[in-house]
Design a protein around this motif. Sequence first.
Motif, short mmCIF file in Angstrom:
data_model
loop_
_atom_site.label_atom_id
_atom_site.label_comp_id
_atom_site.label_asym_id
_atom_site.label_seq_id
_atom_site.Cartn_x
_atom_site.Cartn_y
_atom_site.Cartn_z
N TRP A 109 0.83 -1.21 0.00
CA TRP A 109 0.00 0.00 0.00
C TRP A 109 0.86 1.26 0.00
N ILE A 110 2.02 1.19 0.64
CA ILE A 110 2.95 2.32 0.65
C ILE A 110 4.05 2.03 -0.37
N PRO A 111 4.11 2.79 -1.45
CA PRO A 111 5.07 2.49 -2.53
C PRO A 111 6.52 2.57 -2.03
N ASP A 112 7.30 1.63 -2.51
CA ASP A 112 8.74 1.61 -2.19
C ASP A 112 9.50 1.07 -3.40
N PRO A 113 10.13 1.96 -4.19
CA PRO A 113 10.30 3.40 -3.95
C PRO A 113 9.08 4.20 -4.39
N MET A 114 8.93 5.40 -3.84
CA MET A 114 7.85 6.30 -4.19
C MET A 114 8.34 7.32 -5.22
N THR A 115 7.54 7.51 -6.29
CA THR A 115 7.95 8.41 -7.35
C THR A 115 6.77 9.27 -7.79
N PHE A 116 7.06 10.52 -8.12
CA PHE A 116 6.03 11.43 -8.64
C PHE A 116 6.21 11.65 -10.14
N ALA A 117 7.03 10.83 -10.77
CA ALA A 117 7.28 10.99 -12.21
C ALA A 117 6.03 10.74 -13.04
N ASN A 118 5.12 9.91 -12.53
CA ASN A 118 3.90 9.62 -13.29
C ASN A 118 3.03 10.87 -13.43
N TYR A 119 2.97 11.70 -12.39
CA TYR A 119 2.17 12.92 -12.46
C TYR A 119 2.78 13.92 -13.44
#
Length: 279
Positions: free
Chosen positions: A48-58
């Motif tokens: 549920w908590i992304p690992d790694p977390m990225t904002f590249a999709n937005y």
Amino acid sequence: MLLKRRVTLSINVLILLIGSIIMLAPLAWSLSTSLKEKKNVFDLPPKWIPDPMTFANYKGVWSEAPILHGFLNSALIVVFVLTIGLFISTMAAYAFAKVDFPFKETIFMCLLGTMMIPYSVTMIPQFIGFSELDWVDTLLPLIIPGLFGNIVVVFFLRQFMQGSIPTELIEAAKLDGSGFFRTFAQIALPIAKPAIAAQAALGFMGIWNDFLGPLIYLHTPEKQTIQVMIASLQSMYISNSDYPLIMSASVIAMVPVILVFFFCQKYFVESLAISGLKG
């Protein structure tokens, strides 16, 4: 007796909590997926908590599709239909609720009868008519019909006004020399504000999430609404299964709906409370 009430309250809270989790789970999963890398979407066990977390999709969704155009087109439709169409619906509801005129009940029942006609029956005739007017591939077929009101909104506002606006108050305003528009603006609108706000929120969600209408009438990508653009984005990337990009676009499209819901939440509660007191 006190123990029984506490047990009942605990059970109700537990049921509401479970229902809230079920309702919020898809939203949470969409947000989680939008922050994941493509290769991590189907990890087992699910994270549920992304690992790694990225904002590249937005960032990518703004460059891969004309999302800004979709936002502006959807906002333009919402502004015109809600401001003008909701005002016309409110005025019609007030007339059916508190104004006496010939054949009022007959006209109202005929209008209610149109609610039973499915959209699939009128879809082709409407398209032919708008084609003759050369309105296809413009926003006019999505705006102009909504400017004349919505019978569903008229029905609910009429019921609210019949129970919440005292007839004696309307008669007193007439004795003071108040005409139709003044009575409507100074008496009906302030009293019906909670119901109008609730219908505005529901109308916003309906127009913003409309998919079939824009899909039928809009062909140019720059003229499409946000929902059609998300669908086209999904079909564009379905072979590559770029779900994080698709979920990013979906989360962006959900933001205005969530904001409107939280802003109008108190009006939902107030309208229900007033209706309960009157009924």
